[in-house]
Design an enzyme around this catalytic site. Sequence first.
Site, PDB file in Angstrom:
ATOM      1  N   TYR A  66       0.858  -1.199   0.000  1.00  0.00           N
ATOM      2  CA  TYR A  66       0.000   0.000   0.000  1.00  0.00           C
ATOM      3  C   TYR A  66       0.889   1.243   0.000  1.00  0.00           C
ATOM      4  O   TYR A  66       1.415   1.656   1.024  1.00  0.00           O
ATOM      5  CB  TYR A  66      -0.948   0.014   1.203  1.00  0.00           C
ATOM      6  CG  TYR A  66      -1.952  -1.118   1.239  1.00  0.00           C
ATOM      7  CD1 TYR A  66      -2.208  -1.903   0.106  1.00  0.00           C
ATOM      8  CD2 TYR A  66      -2.665  -1.416   2.398  1.00  0.00           C
ATOM      9  CE1 TYR A  66      -3.126  -2.941   0.145  1.00  0.00           C
ATOM     10  CE2 TYR A  66      -3.589  -2.447   2.436  1.00  0.00           C
ATOM     11  CZ  TYR A  66      -3.806  -3.209   1.309  1.00  0.00           C
ATOM     12  OH  TYR A  66      -4.721  -4.239   1.351  1.00  0.00           O
ATOM     13  N   PHE A 211     -13.362  -4.615   0.939  1.00  0.00           N
ATOM     14  CA  PHE A 211     -14.389  -3.841   0.214  1.00  0.00           C
ATOM     15  C   PHE A 211     -15.743  -3.978   0.929  1.00  0.00           C
ATOM     16  O   PHE A 211     -16.766  -4.229   0.310  1.00  0.00           O
ATOM     17  CB  PHE A 211     -14.476  -4.315  -1.234  1.00  0.00           C
ATOM     18  CG  PHE A 211     -15.024  -3.264  -2.179  1.00  0.00           C
ATOM     19  CD1 PHE A 211     -14.980  -1.918  -1.876  1.00  0.00           C
ATOM     20  CD2 PHE A 211     -15.583  -3.627  -3.410  1.00  0.00           C
ATOM     21  CE1 PHE A 211     -15.482  -0.961  -2.737  1.00  0.00           C
ATOM     22  CE2 PHE A 211     -16.087  -2.678  -4.287  1.00  0.00           C
ATOM     23  CZ  PHE A 211     -16.035  -1.344  -3.943  1.00  0.00           C
ATOM     24  N   PRO A 212     -15.762  -3.790   2.270  1.00  0.00           N
ATOM     25  CA  PRO A 212     -16.978  -4.078   3.034  1.00  0.00           C
ATOM     26  C   PRO A 212     -18.116  -3.104   2.791  1.00  0.00           C
ATOM     27  O   PRO A 212     -19.271  -3.424   3.071  1.00  0.00           O
ATOM     28  CB  PRO A 212     -16.504  -3.976   4.490  1.00  0.00           C
ATOM     29  CG  PRO A 212     -15.340  -3.029   4.449  1.00  0.00           C
ATOM     30  CD  PRO A 212     -14.655  -3.323   3.148  1.00  0.00           C
ATOM     31  N   LEU A 213     -17.784  -1.908   2.252  1.00  0.00           N
ATOM     32  CA  LEU A 213     -18.823  -0.883   2.151  1.00  0.00           C
ATOM     33  C   LEU A 213     -19.615  -0.928   0.847  1.00  0.00           C
ATOM     34  O   LEU A 213     -20.584  -0.191   0.700  1.00  0.00           O
ATOM     35  CB  LEU A 213     -18.195   0.512   2.300  1.00  0.00           C
ATOM     36  CG  LEU A 213     -17.644   0.820   3.695  1.00  0.00           C
ATOM     37  CD1 LEU A 213     -16.848   2.114   3.681  1.00  0.00           C
ATOM     38  CD2 LEU A 213     -18.773   0.901   4.706  1.00  0.00           C
ATOM     39  N   GLY A 216     -23.677  -1.112  -3.946  1.00  0.00           N
ATOM     40  CA  GLY A 216     -24.186  -1.186  -5.316  1.00  0.00           C
ATOM     41  C   GLY A 216     -25.622  -0.721  -5.461  1.00  0.00           C
ATOM     42  O   GLY A 216     -26.051   0.260  -4.852  1.00  0.00           O
TER      43      GLY A 216
HETATM   44  N1  LIG Z   1      -6.595  -8.364   0.743  1.00  0.00           N
HETATM   45  C1  LIG Z   1      -6.854  -7.684  -0.330  1.00  0.00           C
HETATM   46  O1  LIG Z   1      -6.608  -8.110  -1.459  1.00  0.00           O
HETATM   47  C2  LIG Z   1      -7.478  -6.328  -0.176  1.00  0.00           C
HETATM   48  C3  LIG Z   1      -7.983  -5.636  -1.301  1.00  0.00           C
HETATM   49  C4  LIG Z   1      -8.574  -4.391  -1.084  1.00  0.00           C
HETATM   50  C5  LIG Z   1      -8.653  -3.869   0.203  1.00  0.00           C
HETATM   51  N2  LIG Z   1      -8.126  -4.560   1.255  1.00  0.00           N
HETATM   52  C6  LIG Z   1      -8.201  -4.045   2.640  1.00  0.00           C
HETATM   53  O2  LIG Z   1      -9.564  -3.802   2.944  1.00  0.00           O
HETATM   54  C7  LIG Z   1      -9.748  -2.461   3.379  1.00  0.00           C
HETATM   55  C8  LIG Z   1     -11.112  -1.977   2.948  1.00  0.00           C
HETATM   56  O3  LIG Z   1     -11.274  -2.160   1.549  1.00  0.00           O
HETATM   57  P1  LIG Z   1     -11.568  -0.980   0.540  1.00  0.00           P
HETATM   58  O4  LIG Z   1     -10.872   0.262   1.011  1.00  0.00           O
HETATM   59  O5  LIG Z   1     -11.295  -1.491  -0.808  1.00  0.00           O
HETATM   60  O6  LIG Z   1     -13.126  -0.836   0.625  1.00  0.00           O
HETATM   61  P2  LIG Z   1     -14.161  -0.081   1.595  1.00  0.00           P
HETATM   62  O7  LIG Z   1     -13.554   0.102   2.936  1.00  0.00           O
HETATM   63  O8  LIG Z   1     -15.427  -0.824   1.490  1.00  0.00           O
HETATM   64  O9  LIG Z   1     -14.383   1.301   0.846  1.00  0.00           O
HETATM   65  C9  LIG Z   1     -13.491   2.334   0.865  1.00  0.00           C
HETATM   66  C10 LIG Z   1     -14.057   3.439  -0.012  1.00  0.00           C
HETATM   67  O10 LIG Z   1     -15.258   3.921   0.558  1.00  0.00           O
HETATM   68  C11 LIG Z   1     -15.127   5.312   0.897  1.00  0.00           C
HETATM   69  N3  LIG Z   1     -15.725   5.479   2.234  1.00  0.00           N
HETATM   70  C12 LIG Z   1     -15.270   4.987   3.415  1.00  0.00           C
HETATM   71  N4  LIG Z   1     -16.098   5.312   4.423  1.00  0.00           N
HETATM   72  C13 LIG Z   1     -17.097   6.041   3.871  1.00  0.00           C
HETATM   73  C14 LIG Z   1     -18.256   6.654   4.398  1.00  0.00           C
HETATM   74  N5  LIG Z   1     -18.555   6.591   5.703  1.00  0.00           N
HETATM   75  N6  LIG Z   1     -19.068   7.324   3.529  1.00  0.00           N
HETATM   76  C15 LIG Z   1     -18.785   7.390   2.219  1.00  0.00           C
HETATM   77  N7  LIG Z   1     -17.693   6.820   1.652  1.00  0.00           N
HETATM   78  C16 LIG Z   1     -16.862   6.145   2.477  1.00  0.00           C
HETATM   79  C17 LIG Z   1     -13.656   5.616   0.877  1.00  0.00           C
HETATM   80  O11 LIG Z   1     -13.406   6.933   0.424  1.00  0.00           O
HETATM   81  P3  LIG Z   1     -12.946   8.108   1.444  1.00  0.00           P
HETATM   82  O12 LIG Z   1     -11.472   7.906   1.674  1.00  0.00           O
HETATM   83  O13 LIG Z   1     -13.267   9.342   0.689  1.00  0.00           O
HETATM   84  O14 LIG Z   1     -13.737   7.958   2.701  1.00  0.00           O
HETATM   85  C18 LIG Z   1     -13.138   4.611  -0.141  1.00  0.00           C
HETATM   86  O15 LIG Z   1     -13.272   5.121  -1.449  1.00  0.00           O
HETATM   87  C19 LIG Z   1      -8.559  -1.703   2.765  1.00  0.00           C
HETATM   88  O16 LIG Z   1      -8.265  -0.517   3.465  1.00  0.00           O
HETATM   89  C20 LIG Z   1      -7.467  -2.729   2.880  1.00  0.00           C
HETATM   90  O17 LIG Z   1      -6.918  -2.709   4.194  1.00  0.00           O
HETATM   91  C21 LIG Z   1      -7.565  -5.769   1.072  1.00  0.00           C
END
Ligand SMILES: NC(=O)c1ccc[n+]([C@@H]2O[C@H](COP(=O)([O-])OP(=O)(O)OC[C@H]3O[C@@H](n4cnc5c(N)ncnc54)[C@H](OP(=O)(O)O)[C@@H]3O)[C@@H](O)[C@H]2O)c1
Length: 287
Positions: A66, A211-213, A216
């Site tokens: 990262y 990608f918990p959030l 869709g």
């Molecule tokens: N193992 C793997 O292959 C893998 C792959 C991907 C991710 N991950 C891990 O999983 C974590 C989470 O995944 P992710 O970041 O892809 O997905 P996510 O947490 O579901 O979504 C993050 C996105 O949502 C936005 N967001 C967050 N909180 C929000 C809110 N309250 N309201 C509106 N928008 C919001 C963020 O933008 P803002 O910054 O503008 O809030 C960002 O664009 C990552 O940080 C990483 O540690 C692991």
Amino acid sequence: MGDKPVAAAGTFGLGGELTVYRLGFGAMRITGEGIWGPPADRDQALRVLRRAVELGVNLIDTADSYGPEVSEELIAEALHPYPDGLVIATKGGLVRPGPGKWERDGRPEHLREACEGSLRRLRLDRIDLYQLHAPDDKVPFEDSVGTLAELREQGKVRLVGLSNVSVEQLNRALEIVPIATVQNRYNLTDRANEDVLDACEQRGIGFIPWFPLATGALARPGGPLEQIAERRGARPSQIALAWLLARSPVMLPIPGTGSVEHLEENCAAAAIELDPEEVELLGRVAA
Ligand SMILES: NC(=O)c1ccc[n+]([C@@H]2O[C@H](COP(=O)([O-])OP(=O)(O)OC[C@H]3O[C@@H](n4cnc5c(N)ncnc54)[C@H](OP(=O)(O)O)[C@@H]3O)[C@@H](O)[C@H]2O)c1
């Protein structure tokens, strides 16, 4: 562990030995565009990390890839010396040729070197949870997992985790070393890894949905997610997190953000307890 907002999510024992609150923080979004380079606002990234800990977060997920390196360096800068009980989960096994680009490297020599780099950047003698970021089909899976087992025997890693694996791969890894967590893509609208979640639940292994959030089409105006959110005075994204927490006692969501406001909103979701009917309805319409 008292009056912290994320405490409402309850706890989980990683590998039966490290207790964390079930709602953590993903530190992938505190880097630059394309998960590359420094964040646009460095002070804000440091504030997000410190605020996460204030809100009770004691599971922070990161990876050497990262930034690369940026996320781990910022975590150390913001939080070292680390408060007692903070689990930093990092990963090795991906390399970065450029912004938005990810390549797998599961060779034992790469994983050993990657682990040393993470120890140095995080300023740790031992990494609490070290995850294989993804299997590399150019390398026997047993060799990659075996390297993590060796790192554990050497005391460089306390617990071993996997990411982006199938049930079959999880079972093969379990022949080699105890597995504390599996981190796969999973959310309300993407349940392709349901079988892996079930396998984790049966074995008491933590399941970290990345990608918990994602919500869709479910989040459409007037849709079930918005209706439940409105009824509870919450945001659809908070309902998505509450649904994950309700879905399984081994579920450990790590929503990621570069914004303090979004972080606070996400952490507040720990207190939303959905009714069984709401859990069932959301699970059914999204499936
Ligand atoms: N193992 C793997 O292959 C893998 C792959 C991907 C991710 N991950 C891990 O999983 C974590 C989470 O995944 P992710 O970041 O892809 O997905 P996510 O947490 O579901 O979504 C993050 C996105 O949502 C936005 N967001 C967050 N909180 C929000 C809110 N309250 N309201 C509106 N928008 C919001 C963020 O933008 P803002 O910054 O503008 O809030 C960002 O664009 C990552 O940080 C990483 O540690 C692991």
